[in-house]
Design an enzyme around this catalytic site. Structure first.
Site, PDB file in Angstrom:
ATOM      1  N   GLU A   1      31.324  30.867 -48.874  1.00 54.90           N
ATOM      2  CA  GLU A   1      32.157  31.533 -49.881  1.00 54.90           C
ATOM      3  C   GLU A   1      32.131  33.060 -49.703  1.00 54.90           C
ATOM      4  OE1 GLU A   1      33.179  29.698 -54.259  1.00 54.90           O
ATOM      5  OE2 GLU A   1      31.118  30.206 -53.843  1.00 54.90           O
TER       6      GLU A   1
ATOM      7  N   ASP B   1      36.340  32.285 -57.347  1.00 48.45           N
ATOM      8  CA  ASP B   1      37.095  31.024 -57.206  1.00 48.45           C
ATOM      9  C   ASP B   1      38.581  31.258 -57.432  1.00 48.45           C
ATOM     10  OD1 ASP B   1      34.889  29.502 -56.620  1.00 48.45           O
ATOM     11  OD2 ASP B   1      34.643  28.706 -58.646  1.00 48.45           O
TER      12      ASP B   1
ATOM     13  N   GLU C   1      33.385  21.701 -60.304  1.00 48.15           N
ATOM     14  CA  GLU C   1      33.250  21.015 -61.584  1.00 48.15           C
ATOM     15  C   GLU C   1      34.597  20.523 -62.139  1.00 48.15           C
ATOM     16  OE1 GLU C   1      31.703  23.706 -60.601  1.00 48.15           O
ATOM     17  OE2 GLU C   1      29.658  23.802 -61.353  1.00 48.15           O
TER      18      GLU C   1
ATOM     19  N   HIS D   1      36.781  24.968 -57.511  1.00 48.87           N
ATOM     20  CA  HIS D   1      35.665  24.995 -58.467  1.00 48.87           C
ATOM     21  C   HIS D   1      35.270  23.523 -58.582  1.00 48.87           C
ATOM     22  CE1 HIS D   1      33.126  26.044 -61.846  1.00 48.87           C
ATOM     23  NE2 HIS D   1      33.809  25.302 -62.691  1.00 48.87           N
TER      24      HIS D   1
ATOM     25  N   HIS E   1      27.510  27.472 -52.992  1.00 46.66           N
ATOM     26  CA  HIS E   1      28.041  28.363 -54.024  1.00 46.66           C
ATOM     27  C   HIS E   1      27.519  29.797 -53.847  1.00 46.66           C
ATOM     28  CE1 HIS E   1      29.609  29.397 -57.990  1.00 46.66           C
ATOM     29  NE2 HIS E   1      28.533  30.140 -58.100  1.00 46.66           N
TER      30      HIS E   1
ATOM     31  N   GLU F   1      33.408  32.440 -63.141  1.00 47.34           N
ATOM     32  CA  GLU F   1      32.039  31.954 -62.977  1.00 47.34           C
ATOM     33  C   GLU F   1      31.225  32.918 -62.121  1.00 47.34           C
ATOM     34  OE1 GLU F   1      31.629  28.592 -60.324  1.00 47.34           O
ATOM     35  OE2 GLU F   1      30.245  27.593 -61.701  1.00 47.34           O
TER      36      GLU F   1
ATOM     37  N   HIS G   1      29.028  34.427 -59.340  1.00 46.87           N
ATOM     38  CA  HIS G   1      28.912  34.132 -57.913  1.00 46.87           C
ATOM     39  C   HIS G   1      27.877  35.055 -57.279  1.00 46.87           C
ATOM     40  CE1 HIS G   1      32.404  31.482 -58.244  1.00 46.87           C
ATOM     41  NE2 HIS G   1      32.221  31.127 -56.986  1.00 46.87           N
TER      42      HIS G   1
HETATM   43 ZN   LIG Z   1      33.069  29.453 -56.028  1.00 50.65          ZN
END
Ligand SMILES: [Zn+2]
Length: 266
Positions: A189, A48, A125, A123, A184, A37, A39
């Site tokens: 992170e 992630d 989701e 993650h 995010h 994903e 970032h």
């Molecule tokens: Zn992440």
């Protein structure tokens, strides 16, 4: 000789005989369930996956826990927690596929004979859908069989006051309370990546950005204002390796305590 290298407890480095021995002594097995994903402009798509894999390895240190190859595909990125699907490179599974993949992996662990199985999400989701996969496999079976621990958030409910103050000196990300979702690709992170994989961080590309609105509901088709062109959901600029190390210690400790309490308490 020094410590046993961590690779020795990773499934992909073990022989089948070593796996059989691990099952024989009732070792557990842990799987990081992550994503590919976007970032932001400064972090790689594997953020992630890198964090999740290292988290499971670190939390498992000293515990009799085999670490499975990380699942680096997750459920669909959503605009207000991961930027959404519009970014090149973000590669996701639909919910039904995701559940099937995770359930198949759990079924294989059960077939090997593992009785302590841990799923660790990095993650947002993936939450709920991991539970569904575990439920499909072992939910309806009576107790006494294999157990699946579903760690949907490996982050402690609160950081220590020192870490909270260091990571969020202004009290919160620029928008909303310090929700992990809106962090995010942001200060937390990014700090974790500066601590764990500084070689992969484009520090000169760190920016502050956030969605125009976070109304407390989701909407389809995705309206303008929900998605951030940069992919950064709050501020990344204050990120440092030191902040990352402070937070990392607490995240690893929290995850480890959960695993110990459920699977390794005497
Ligand atoms: Zn992440």
């Amino acid at each position: 000789m020094g410590e046993k290298p961590p690779a020795m407890q990773e499934l992909q480095y073990m022989t089948w005989e070593q796996v059989a021995a691990a099952v024989e002594r009732d070792a557990g097995i842990a799987l990081a369930v992550t994503s590919t994903e976007q970032h932001g402009p400064h972090l790689p798509l594997g953020t992630d996956a890198f964090i999740g894999h290292q988290l499971v390895l670190s939390a498992a240190e000293g515990l009799d826990l085999v670490v499975a190859p990380t699942l680096a595909y997750g459920y669909r990125s959503r605009p207000l927690s991961g930027g959404g699907q519009r970014f090149p490179g973000t590669t996701s599974l639909r919910a039904t596929t995701f559940i099937s993949v995770v359930a198949d992996i759990i079924n294989e662990f059960v077939r090997h004979g593992f009785r302590k199985i841990a799923l660790v999400a990095h993650h947002m989701e993936n939450q709920h859908l991991m539970y569904e996969a575990a439920y499909e496999v072992v939910g309806p079976t009576p107790s006494g069989g294999p157990r699946v621990m579903v760690i949907e958030s490996p982050y402690p409910p609160e950081f220590s006051p020192e870490t909270q103050q260091a990571v969020y000196p202004d009290g919160a990300p620029p928008i909303a309370p310090p929700a992990i979702g809106l962090d995010h690709a942001s200060v937390l992170e990014t700090s974790l990546m500066l601590h764990l994989r500084p070689d992969l961080v484009h520090a000169d590309r760190m920016i502050d950005d956030w969605p125009e609105r976070v109304p407390g509901y989701d909407l389809l088709p995705i309206p303008d204002g929900f998605t951030v062109a940069s992919g950064v959901l709050s501020g990344a600029k204050g990120a440092t390796a030191e902040k990352g190390e402070m937070a990392w210690r607490e995240i690893v400790g929290h995850t480890r305590e959960m695993l110990k309490a459920e699977f390794f308490s005497a």
